[in-house]
Enzyme design. Structure first.
Site, PDB file in Angstrom:
ATOM      1  N   ASP A 161      68.841  52.021  28.528  1.00  0.00           N
ATOM      2  CA  ASP A 161      69.872  53.065  28.516  1.00  0.00           C
ATOM      3  C   ASP A 161      69.946  53.758  29.879  1.00  0.00           C
ATOM      4  OD1 ASP A 161      70.209  52.624  25.643  1.00  0.00           O
ATOM      5  OD2 ASP A 161      68.209  53.473  25.515  1.00  0.00           O
ATOM      6  N   HIS A 189      66.549  55.730  21.082  1.00  0.00           N
ATOM      7  CA  HIS A 189      67.283  54.560  21.576  1.00  0.00           C
ATOM      8  C   HIS A 189      68.248  54.147  20.471  1.00  0.00           C
ATOM      9  CE1 HIS A 189      68.538  50.740  23.069  1.00  0.00           C
ATOM     10  NE2 HIS A 189      68.104  50.159  21.972  1.00  0.00           N
TER      11      HIS A 189
HETATM   12  P1  NAX Z   1      65.445  37.500  18.657  1.00  0.00           P
HETATM   13  O1  NAX Z   1      65.807  37.398  17.232  1.00  0.00           O
HETATM   14  O2  NAX Z   1      66.050  36.572  19.662  1.00  0.00           O
HETATM   15  O3  NAX Z   1      63.875  37.327  18.806  1.00  0.00           O
HETATM   16  C1  NAX Z   1      62.966  38.027  18.011  1.00  0.00           C
HETATM   17  C2  NAX Z   1      61.743  37.154  17.912  1.00  0.00           C
HETATM   18  O4  NAX Z   1      60.746  37.919  17.271  1.00  0.00           O
HETATM   19  C3  NAX Z   1      61.965  35.890  17.076  1.00  0.00           C
HETATM   20  O5  NAX Z   1      61.534  34.773  17.841  1.00  0.00           O
HETATM   21  C4  NAX Z   1      61.095  36.114  15.846  1.00  0.00           C
HETATM   22  O6  NAX Z   1      60.497  34.918  15.386  1.00  0.00           O
HETATM   23  C5  NAX Z   1      60.051  37.084  16.388  1.00  0.00           C
HETATM   24  N1  NAX Z   1      59.416  37.930  15.384  1.00  0.00           N
HETATM   25  C6  NAX Z   1      59.987  38.545  14.320  1.00  0.00           C
HETATM   26  N2  NAX Z   1      59.055  39.223  13.631  1.00  0.00           N
HETATM   27  C7  NAX Z   1      57.889  39.076  14.292  1.00  0.00           C
HETATM   28  C8  NAX Z   1      56.572  39.522  14.070  1.00  0.00           C
HETATM   29  N3  NAX Z   1      56.272  40.256  12.994  1.00  0.00           N
HETATM   30  N4  NAX Z   1      55.610  39.185  14.957  1.00  0.00           N
HETATM   31  C9  NAX Z   1      55.888  38.399  16.006  1.00  0.00           C
HETATM   32  N5  NAX Z   1      57.123  37.923  16.272  1.00  0.00           N
HETATM   33  C10 NAX Z   1      58.109  38.271  15.425  1.00  0.00           C
HETATM   34  O7  NAX Z   1      65.681  39.032  19.069  1.00  0.00           O
HETATM   35  P2  NAX Z   1      65.755  39.670  20.526  1.00  0.00           P
HETATM   36  O8  NAX Z   1      67.141  39.597  21.015  1.00  0.00           O
HETATM   37  O9  NAX Z   1      64.671  39.127  21.354  1.00  0.00           O
HETATM   38  O10 NAX Z   1      65.489  41.213  20.144  1.00  0.00           O
HETATM   39  C11 NAX Z   1      64.229  41.675  19.721  1.00  0.00           C
HETATM   40  C12 NAX Z   1      64.267  43.137  19.321  1.00  0.00           C
HETATM   41  O11 NAX Z   1      64.639  43.947  20.433  1.00  0.00           O
HETATM   42  C13 NAX Z   1      65.265  43.463  18.221  1.00  0.00           C
HETATM   43  O12 NAX Z   1      64.645  44.333  17.289  1.00  0.00           O
HETATM   44  C14 NAX Z   1      66.358  44.205  18.968  1.00  0.00           C
HETATM   45  O13 NAX Z   1      67.060  45.099  18.120  1.00  0.00           O
HETATM   46  C15 NAX Z   1      65.558  44.938  19.996  1.00  0.00           C
HETATM   47  N6  NAX Z   1      66.284  45.473  21.152  1.00  0.00           N
HETATM   48  C16 NAX Z   1      65.829  46.625  21.691  1.00  0.00           C
HETATM   49  C17 NAX Z   1      66.413  47.206  22.794  1.00  0.00           C
HETATM   50  C18 NAX Z   1      65.902  48.475  23.369  1.00  0.00           C
HETATM   51  O14 NAX Z   1      66.499  48.947  24.332  1.00  0.00           O
HETATM   52  N7  NAX Z   1      64.855  49.105  22.858  1.00  0.00           N
HETATM   53  C19 NAX Z   1      67.618  46.583  23.417  1.00  0.00           C
HETATM   54  C20 NAX Z   1      67.798  45.159  23.081  1.00  0.00           C
HETATM   55  C21 NAX Z   1      67.443  44.782  21.670  1.00  0.00           C
HETATM   56  O15 NAX Z   1      68.540  45.114  20.845  1.00  0.00           O
END
Ligand code: NAX
Length: 333
Positions: A161, A189
């Protein structure tokens, strides 16, 4: 190879979009510097574990001089073993028809298990940055589950952000990003975050003097930064990944190295009441990292009536999230 002992970084969701965009830069030295070896503990679940095997092959194929060790695992104890940093990216995304409470409940359970496993296995000095959403409340859950680990070592990411806000201010002012400083992101966030232009500087001058269109600042800039994530999803068909990974690495760097004089960086930490915010929520503040690696919240910033109103909205949302998560998990957070 460099002679320093490696910094071990555990990354959950390592094969996901953000994880994939982050770990190669971590291994290259882009975060901790060209003389600092790095070891990676990569953690995944389910089908992510198959993809992770391929990611490990690609890491090998980079032959990074600074990368000393790679652990790839679905086991949290192994994954957080001896970690200096935990980058908690993996989380279950919100699906159609899912209530916010359901999401907080599902992810809450993940972050309870991860907080406990970090406390059992990581170094006592471990620092934890939560990226997986809802990241402020997930970080609070991890912190509350992590026993005696110091609360000041838990963070939630608001840097994306901040970076978005800087780039929009720069574009409006016709200036380069690098001269936009002192941008604070207050609160959650989420779309209630408050990107504070009132304390920002552009080329050393108050942003409100450089950008004289104050209606734009209040009515366009603030909501555009708040909703930038949704705009990226609409355009790309997927949520921000490279920019989110970049912001996570910026956060690690900013918490590892002392903050340059006169500037700050934005990250959410456990509120102790600074700026009148309710204690016990993970609240985005402007921080400075000191030479000894500890940090402090920047004190004494003027908060005008407009800012006060916006900050109150995001504080309210975080209090509600905490109450909802407490109820969903049967915990007192
Ligand atoms: P993806 O769905 O591409 O990747 C997430 C990965 O996490 C997958 O490979 C899945 O297998 C793995 N996973 C799920 N549960 C798990 C667990 N318990 N232990 C280990 N691995 C696990 O998502 P991606 O685009 O990489 O986003 C990840 C997270 O970041 C989401 O929650 C998203 O909302 C969040 N974000 C946060 C942001 C921020 O500024 N704080 C911005 C970007 C993003 O939206």
């Amino acid at each position: 190879m460099a002679s320093k002992s490696p910094i071990r970084v555990a990354v959950t969701g390592a094969a996901g979009n953000i994880g994939y965009a982050a770990i190669f830069r971590l291994a290259s030295g882009a975060v901790f510097g060209p003389d600092q070896p790095v070891a990676l503990n990569l953690i995944e679940v389910g089908p992510g574990l198959n993809a992770l095997a391929g990611v490990v092959m690609e890491l090998q194929d980079c032959a990074f001089p600074l990368l000393t060790d790679v652990v790839a695992t679905g086991d949290l104890n192994e994954g957080f073993k001896d970690a200096d940093w935990c980058l908690l990216i993996g989380a279950v995304p919100r699906k159609d028809g899912m209530e916010r409470k359901d999401l907080l409940g599902i992810n809450g359970k993940i972050f309870i298990g991860q907080g406990e496993a970090i406390a059992r296995n990581a170094k006592k000095s471990v620092k934890v940055l939560v990226v997986g959403n809802p990241c402020n409340t997930n970080a609070l859950i991890a912190l509350r589950s992590a026993g005696n680990l110091p609360a000041e070592n838990f963070f939630a990411m608001t840097r994306l952000d901040e970076n978005r806000a800087k780039s929009q201010l720069a574009a409006k002012a016709g200036a380069h990003n690098s001269v936009v400083k002192n941008v604070a992101i207050w609160g959650n966030h989420s779309s209630t975050q408050y990107p504070d232009f009132t304390n920002a500087l552009i080329g050393g001058k108050p942003a409100t003097q450089v950008i004289t269109d104050h209606a734009w600042l209040k009515e366009t800039f603030v909501p555009d930064v708040q909703k930038r994530g949704a705009a990226v999803i609409k355009a790309r068909g997927a949520s921000s990944a490279a920019s989110a990974a970049n912001a996570a690495l910026d956060t690690l760097r900013s918490l590892h190295f002392p903050t340059p004089a006169g500037d700050w960086h934005s990250v959410a930490v456990l509120s102790k009441g600074d700026y009148g915010i309710s204690p016990g929520i993970m609240f985005g503040y402007p921080l400075r990292t000191k030479a000894d690696g500890s940090w402090e919240i920047v004190q004494g910033l003027p908060i005008d009536a407009f800012s006060k109103e916006k900050i109150a909205i995001t504080e309210k949302e975080l209090l509600e999230e905490r109450a909802t998560a407490s109820e969903a998990l049967g915990l007192k957070l």
